[in-house]
Design a protein around this motif. Sequence first.
Motif, PDB file in Angstrom:
ATOM      1  N   CYS A  27      77.240   9.345  82.840  1.00  0.00           N
ATOM      2  CA  CYS A  27      77.314   8.438  84.884  1.00  0.00           C
ATOM      3  C   CYS A  27      76.642   8.652  85.884  1.00  0.00           C
ATOM      4  O   CYS A  27      76.302   9.925  86.116  1.00  0.00           O
ATOM      5  CB  CYS A  27      79.172   8.685  84.924  1.00  0.00           C
ATOM      6  SG  CYS A  27      78.924   7.450  86.511  1.00  0.00           S
ATOM      7  N   SER A  86      83.988   5.696  85.902  1.00  0.00           N
ATOM      8  CA  SER A  86      83.467   6.244  84.854  1.00  0.00           C
ATOM      9  C   SER A  86      85.171   6.222  83.817  1.00  0.00           C
ATOM     10  O   SER A  86      84.948   5.921  82.160  1.00  0.00           O
ATOM     11  CB  SER A  86      82.759   7.485  84.776  1.00  0.00           C
ATOM     12  OG  SER A  86      83.112   8.289  83.485  1.00  0.00           O
ATOM     13  N   HIS A 109      79.531  13.072  81.151  1.00  0.00           N
ATOM     14  CA  HIS A 109      80.115  12.097  81.200  1.00  0.00           C
ATOM     15  C   HIS A 109      79.264  10.650  81.493  1.00  0.00           C
ATOM     16  O   HIS A 109      79.540   9.277  81.093  1.00  0.00           O
ATOM     17  CB  HIS A 109      80.922  11.231  82.331  1.00  0.00           C
ATOM     18  CG  HIS A 109      82.201  12.332  82.732  1.00  0.00           C
ATOM     19  ND1 HIS A 109      83.535  12.158  81.888  1.00  0.00           N
ATOM     20  CD2 HIS A 109      82.513  13.507  83.385  1.00  0.00           C
ATOM     21  CE1 HIS A 109      84.043  13.453  82.342  1.00  0.00           C
ATOM     22  NE2 HIS A 109      84.037  13.763  82.372  1.00  0.00           N
TER      23      HIS A 109
END
Length: 386
Positions: free
Chosen positions: A22, A381, A20
């Motif tokens: 993140c 996210s 992701h």
Amino acid sequence: MASEWLEETRREVEDLMQNHSCAPTFSVVLVGERPDSVIYVERKQEAATSIGIKFSCQQLPGDSTQSEVEEAVRRACNDDSVHGVLVQLPLPPHIDEAAVLDSLDPRKDVDGCHPYNMGKTMMRGHTSQFVPCTPLGCIKLLEKSNVKIEGAHCVVLGDSNIVGLPLAALLRDKGAAEVTMCHQMGLRVKENLADLTAITRSADILIAAVGVPSLVKQHWVQQGAVVLDVGINRINSTESSSATDSATSAAASLDSTRPPSIPQPSTSPITPCRSTTRSSQLPAGTWNTSSTNESPRMQESRSVYTKSADASARTWADRKPEQYNTTNGHQDMGEIRVIGDVDFQEVAQVASVITPVPGGVGPMTIASLMSNIVLAARIASSSTAQ
């Protein structure tokens, strides 16, 4: 146990970073230089960095103004790269703590202290994204240890906003048959304590979170009960034992009310009772419930198990051996000695399970904080992806 939870969280961090893009990031606002607060922030930093969470800290002078503290909190909350923000408590006396916590963004309140998150925790049917860390750690500790909450009588000593109140709500939601919460101001009045022991002796699960050193004695606890000590009390390690006794004189004065069936505490090292097998050679934090001589409700609710203190609990004590020495459920931090609300030596003789201070609830609290940080990052996210 806490180390297992941290390992699960570490894998979640890897997933967020790899799949992701993140990187979970955590920021602490620390006001002043209280030695214990500095140590606790260092522990959070070590836990965060050990599992891949980015960490930053704004340390303000102890004489900072109310507006300066609130501005530091808002600055952290407005940083899009930061997913979780925590205000290290306690704050200096001249700072309005409630107003500072109100200035948090509820979406980044990973300690679960903002009124929005706290309110959702307290209300039935309103699941909070962020549950206060110490109560969440207590629940996870019980669940991971196969202690059945459903159907149990739970007694919580203390009604603070960060522990007692939310913990009582979580126990309620886990199906406890009864949850009795004892007002902490009442615990400081000598005349109230005689009646209080009748309440605590009825508890299958007893949780102490009051801030009175060694308040809970052996005769406060029924045979085979589960005891969690959340208390963190700092006393001068050079003080004599009489100084510690004076801090708990109200509890000690109740010896005349001790029921005949409860023996006077022994002054020798811990002697296992019929419901507890505990060896002085075992590391602090070892729980051994090898006997079934306990209340029928607790026999039904919990399987027999043995658990040792997890590595993370010992890591904090091992960081600086000359400063952190752990013995008999207590911890020395230089000249400051840390003890819990429970008289560890006494209560270990009757409890089937007991947590020491340090090494019990503390590591689970930190693990729950790390879990909340990753949850905040995952929510952020998901919002960005949409």
